[in-house]
Design an enzyme around this catalytic site. Structure first.
Site, short mmCIF file in Angstrom:
data_model
loop_
_atom_site.label_atom_id
_atom_site.label_comp_id
_atom_site.label_asym_id
_atom_site.label_seq_id
_atom_site.Cartn_x
_atom_site.Cartn_y
_atom_site.Cartn_z
N ALA A 47 7.44 -22.35 18.71
CA ALA A 47 6.59 -21.29 19.28
C ALA A 47 7.00 -19.87 18.90
CB ALA A 47 6.51 -21.46 20.80
N ARG A 88 -2.70 -22.45 14.95
CA ARG A 88 -2.26 -23.49 15.89
C ARG A 88 -2.60 -23.01 17.31
NH1 ARG A 88 3.43 -26.07 14.98
NH2 ARG A 88 2.31 -27.78 16.02
N ASP A 238 6.20 -24.33 24.59
CA ASP A 238 5.18 -23.67 23.77
C ASP A 238 4.29 -22.77 24.61
OD1 ASP A 238 5.94 -26.22 22.18
OD2 ASP A 238 5.01 -24.81 20.78
O1 MRU Z 1 4.93 -28.69 16.64
P1 MRU Z 1 6.12 -27.80 16.71
O2 MRU Z 1 7.28 -28.28 15.90
O3 MRU Z 1 5.78 -26.35 16.44
O4 MRU Z 1 6.58 -27.89 18.23
C1 MRU Z 1 7.70 -27.18 18.64
C2 MRU Z 1 8.07 -27.42 20.04
O5 MRU Z 1 7.42 -28.12 20.76
C3 MRU Z 1 9.26 -26.66 20.55
O6 MRU Z 1 9.95 -27.40 21.51
C4 MRU Z 1 8.77 -25.35 21.20
O7 MRU Z 1 7.96 -24.64 20.30
C5 MRU Z 1 9.88 -24.50 21.64
S1 MRU Z 1 10.70 -23.77 20.28
C6 MRU Z 1 11.83 -22.65 20.78
#
Ligand code: MRU
Length: 355
Positions: A47, A88, A238
């Site tokens: 995120a 996204r 997120d």
């Molecule tokens: O699909 P992604 O890899 O972008 O998902 C990431 C996550 O779910 C993480 O746990 C979240 O973004 C926190 S990152 C500090």
């Protein structure tokens, strides 16, 4: 510190997270469209990192603009904001970063800045978002480390590390800070099907840092907890709704339910930019459904028979009742989250520190 994303010679450079840990390859984006594609295709993910990438992508795109008047420049700016917003849907940091770029643009335009000055202001804001994220992660780590006992066995899910941020990490920032304080920690990293952020990225980062790391498949977490191999869980987020419901990588909800059943604290580490007070609860958080190929294949090998239907929601929502505390750069929020998150975001009440 791991180089997740950087602004270099009029380009945005990012480590290609799809190739890790087999190869450390860097992708150079020279246009906003290339940055948007990198976000969409998971060259960069996580995120806070997505937010930083979007801000840099907008600034980069506007630097390449040939507009001479502010009217045309404004139209192009809006188009790039829309392009980034469509990459996204779940991580609110993306929209938070775009909003910051819009505010910067509006203030500079109202102040009568020229096109050249506008370009400079946008680049400066993107760089500030990057640098602030690293600082937030370090502050979050300092707060969260207080929750980590000596000899802690910690389970984490997905990758909430330096790679998912501008550097240091949220959940992994807490683990790093505890280790830097001299606490012995051992980490269980869920592999995190289907994209394997835990097996590939979390394990890569922690091993590089010399932190004791064991990768488990997602379906081992419950058994590990029952056997006494987990003292606490810490994950990233997120999007956190106003009531404390947490959207994070698919599988987080199951880990949280298991943690509650076993009396294990379940912590969420996230910057304030992940808290979305405009979303009242988790039912309103948009959940990205990704390409089914992530589930049907590992690399080029097909796992599932043709004809089977596939689901691939990339995130789930953990209801607030499973969340022991939310660790931010400003302090630690405890239930009831509707109050504690509001105060934390406003910065109007001293926040809970650990006893
Ligand atoms: O699909 P992604 O890899 O972008 O998902 C990431 C996550 O779910 C993480 O746990 C979240 O973004 C926190 S990152 C500090």
């Amino acid at each position: 510190m791991l180089p997740t994303i950087d602004w270099k010679d009029a380009a945005v450079v990012m480590i290609d997270q799809r190739k890790l840990p087999a190869a450390e390859v860097y992708v150079t984006c020279r246009t906003a469209a290339e940055v948007a594609k990198a976000i969409k295709t998971m060259v960069i993910r996580g995120a806070p990192a997505i937010g930083v990438a979007a801000a840099m992508g907008i600034a980069l795109g506007m630097q390449r603009s040939t507009a001479t008047g502010t009217k045309q420049f404004t139209t192009e700016f809006q188009r790039l904001c829309d392009l980034m917003a469509a990459t996204r849907p779940t991580a609110v940091n993306l929209f938070w970063a775009i909003e910051r770029m819009k505010r910067t643009f509006a203030a500079a335009a109202q102040g009568g800045c020229s096109v050249e000055e506008l370009k400079q202001r946008l680049e400066a804001e993107a760089r500030a978002i990057h640098d602030e994220d690293v600082r937030s992660c370090r502050e979050m780590g300092a707060h969260g480390a207080a929750l980590v006992p000596q000899d802690a066995k910690i389970l984490t899910h997905c990758n909430a590390g330096a790679l998912a941020t501008a550097g240091y990490g949220t959940a992994l920032g807490v683990i790093r800070a505890a280790a830097e304080q001299g606490k012995r920690v051992a980490v269980l990293a869920d592999e995190t099907r289907p994209f394997l952020q835990g097996a590939r990225l979390t394990a890569w980062e922690l091993v590089k840092d010399g932190i004791d790391t064991t990768v488990i498949t997602d379906n081992m977490a419950g058994s590990m907890m029952r056997l006494g191999n987990v003292d606490l869980v810490v994950v990233g987020a997120d999007r956190i709704a106003a009531n404390g419901d947490v959207a994070n990588k698919i599988g987080t909800y199951g880990v949280a339910v298991l943690a509650k059943e076993h009396g294990i604290p379940f912590y969420v580490a996230a910057p304030l930019s992940t808290i979305d007070l405009a979303t009242p609860d988790g039912t309103r958080i948009p959940i990205e459904e990704r390409n089914e190929r992530e589930v049907t294949h590992v690399g080029s090998s097909r796992l599932t028979p043709e004809g089977a239907q596939i689901r691939n929601p990339a995130f789930d929502v953990t209801p607030a009742k499973y969340v022991t505390a939310i660790i931010t750069e400003r302090g630690i929020a405890r239930p009831p989250y509707a109050e504690s998150l509001l105060h934390l975001v406003r910065g109007d009440v001293p926040v809970a520190q650990e006893p």
